[in-house]
Structures are given as C-alpha cells and as structure tokens.
Design an enzyme around this catalytic site. Sequence first.
Site, PDB file in Angstrom:
ATOM      1  N   GLY A 252       0.742  -1.243   0.000  1.00 15.19           N
ATOM      2  CA  GLY A 252       0.000   0.000   0.000  1.00 15.19           C
ATOM      3  C   GLY A 252       0.772   1.293   0.000  1.00 15.19           C
ATOM      4  N   ASP A 269      -6.096  -6.233  -5.007  1.00 14.69           N
ATOM      5  CA  ASP A 269      -5.093  -7.251  -4.704  1.00 14.69           C
ATOM      6  C   ASP A 269      -5.818  -8.577  -4.555  1.00 14.69           C
ATOM      7  OD1 ASP A 269      -1.957  -7.053  -3.729  1.00 14.69           O
ATOM      8  OD2 ASP A 269      -2.983  -8.827  -2.944  1.00 14.69           O
ATOM      9  N   ASP A 310       1.866  -2.332 -10.474  1.00  9.20           N
ATOM     10  CA  ASP A 310       3.107  -2.776  -9.831  1.00  9.20           C
ATOM     11  C   ASP A 310       3.051  -4.297  -9.836  1.00  9.20           C
ATOM     12  OD1 ASP A 310       5.369  -3.171  -8.357  1.00  9.20           O
ATOM     13  OD2 ASP A 310       4.648  -2.214  -6.528  1.00  9.20           O
ATOM     14  N   CYS A 363       9.858  -4.272  -9.256  1.00  8.20           N
ATOM     15  CA  CYS A 363      11.066  -4.117  -8.434  1.00  8.20           C
ATOM     16  C   CYS A 363      12.064  -5.198  -8.826  1.00  8.20           C
ATOM     17  CB  CYS A 363      10.732  -4.172  -6.943  1.00  8.20           C
ATOM     18  SG  CYS A 363       9.824  -5.646  -6.424  1.00  8.20           S
TER      19      CYS A 363
END
Length: 437
Positions: A252, A269, A310, A363
């Site tokens: 978050g 999610d 993401d 990431c």
Amino acid sequence: MDQPDTQAGLGPRRLAWDVVSETLKRRVPLDDVMDELSPAANLSPRDEALARAICVVTFRRLGTIGNALRERLNKGQRDERLLHLLAIGAAQILFLDVPDHAAVDTAVQLAQGDYKLKHADGLINAVLRRVARERDAILKGAEPWLDTPDWLEDRWIAQYGEDVAKRIAEAHRSTASVDLSVKKDAAGWAERLGGVLLPTGSIRLVERAPIRELAGYDEGAWWVQDAAAALPARLLKPQPGQRIADLCAAPGGKTAQLAAAGAEVLAVDRSAKRLERLTENLARLKLSVETRAIAAEKLDAEPFDGILLDAPCSATGTIRRHPDVTWTKGEDDLRKLTALQSRLLDKAASLLKPGGRLVYCTCSLEADEGEKQADAFLIRHPGFVREPIEPSEIGGLSDCITQKGDLRTLPFHLDGADQHRGGVDGFFAARFVRSGS
C-alpha cells in the site's frame, strides 16, 4: 563457558535456524516464514530482532559462508540442517557484532538438543572455532560474485556489462537504508526526524530507531517506502478527483501516495489478508480508498483515468532489503512471472480511458520483466504510446532514465561515501498514454 549467557541466547538462534531452514526448503519469502514461526518462539522484541538480523545476514552472505564451510568440512557432510546451523553460526562470527564464544556455544547447545545432530556437536565446535580463527582470510578472499548465484551473475553481465553488474553484486552486500514518504512538508519532516531530504523527495533516516517510536508515526504523517519505490506513483501524475486503479496494490505505499494526492483510488489485490493490512496502514495515515480482493486479471470496472500496475516479479531489485530472494528464486520463476506480467498489462490496457496514463513497474533488475515487457506491450497495443520520463520528475537523476525514456534504478544509485546516500532498490517503470480523447 558463560552458561547462563549462552542459554539465554538459544531462543533467537533456534528461531533463526528454523527460519533459514524453512525458507530454503520451501523457497518462500523469509518474512513469511518469520511471521509463521515467531509466535511459537515467544521471544522478546529484542531477541526476535536478533533472530531476524541473523537470518538476513546469513542470506546476504550465504555464498561467502557456504564457501568457507565447504573448505572446512569433509565432502561427505551433506545434512542440510547441520549446514544451516553452521551457516547461522558462521554468519554471527563473520558479520555480526556477536562474541565468538556465544555464536559457537549456542550452536553446539542447539545441536545437543536435536536428536539427529547431537553426535555432531564436536564437529560444529571445531568448524566454527576454525572460522573464528581464520576470519580475516575468509573475508579477504570473499569476491563480490560469491554471494550471487551463477544464473543471476550471467544475466546481469549480459544485460549491464561486467563493471555495472559487479557494482550491483557489491551493493547487495550492504544494508538497505530506511526511507520515508510524507504526505506534505518533506523538508520540515526531514529536519524534525534528523533525516536527509533526497533529491527525489523522499526522506532518508540517518539514525536507526524503532519506526513506531519516531515523531509523526502516530499522527500518520509518513510511511516507510524505499526512495525508488516512491517514484512510479509520482510518474502517474495523479490529480484530485481522478479515478485511479492501483493493481496488485498491497502493501500500500503507492496506494497511499495516490490517495494523498487527492485521487479516488481503487486498490486491487488478490489477497484479502494483504488488503486488510493495507487498510490498516491507510487508517493510520488517515487516508481512505476503495479496496477489492480479486485477481487483477478478473477485475470488471468502468474505465479509469490512470492505472498503476506494480506487477508481481522476481524482486531481484530488492535483494539489499530481502537477500533471501537471491536463494529462493530461479529462472523457472522468471518465465512464469513474465507471462503473468504480460497478461496483467493487457488487462490494464483494457481498463484505461482514452487519454489516460498507465504506469507499469517492477522491483526487478531483469530486462525480461522491464524493458522487454514495455517494448512488447507497445507492439501488442498500437493504440498506446510511451510517454518518456524527464529527469526533473525524479530529482534530476538522469542516470536513472534509459535511452527510450523509461525509469531504471540500480542498487548503487544514490550511493556515496557518506552515510546519507545508501543506494536504492532496483526498479523499472514505463509510462504509457492511450491515444484518443
């Protein structure tokens, strides 16, 4: 031997041993195993912190540790639990501020309490004492690539060249800094917290302290978020009143950025439990969003003004922070994840209004999950164009922008000789705009 002292230290070492063993056996995140096993250990916060520190440094330097142990063991020693116990003992001796005798004696006592390993107490004592005696030689011979699996070394050299790849490997041996994102007045909070205001707008803490005890925590003025992880949400340029979907939203941090900008956010999610934690975090920050526990691929909603994706990834960009990633992920995982990322990108494209922005980020240090995904997306979706990122949007860090205008941070960016610049997570982000109006 200081028996009371070592007896008192058995709890955190036993937990560290169990966590390291289970993480490697099941190839699941260290944090998940810690959350699972810690309650039964019933340790004080200080002892639990020691257990975690032992686990983290064991994984961070597992290649160096494994090499040192192999050189000091007979080739026939293959018992994994024994090797894991030796590994956490060696990690303390080589890399933590722990007295050698405490690391050795607790390892011996743990073996004596295990019916399968009690016969190995003499071996453990001898090997760890030798590691302590030969510490300087072990560390002197520890080349950076020792702590990187061959498959990652090969990929990084092919993608970045040998010099940059080696800098990445070296950076992964360092502890990650603690960065904060704030709702407003970053400069004021940096001064109040004794931190450093980074050019990207994040605050980097200089002194380590319990997060919950810092000024501003209870009032929800800020949240912990790596400086690189804070960039993708800003690239979406959220505006008050815009409808924005944050796909794969938990835990978050990016959701909080979008909500703090005044956007109407739908946080999606697949994990209801992770969304509960997200909601709790946002409640502390006095921010409110709509949540939906569903796989993003199955989301049905009216088109959005902006979408942040993401995507799930190998997380190789977070190895400084989560060194277990190095030893729990493999190329098979990468192939499965890239297929999922492509499907999620296609779904995001279908949910965006004409003229809307889509920011895709991971990431990860892997081009398969970054640059190659972005290029493939544009081929599949000719109605989208890449919107290049300008250095002014990321604090002037032009080195973090690729030739095509995407964001690519590496672990040694924002690093330097002083303690205020401790690197960032490795991130990729590309920004697309849907044609039409």
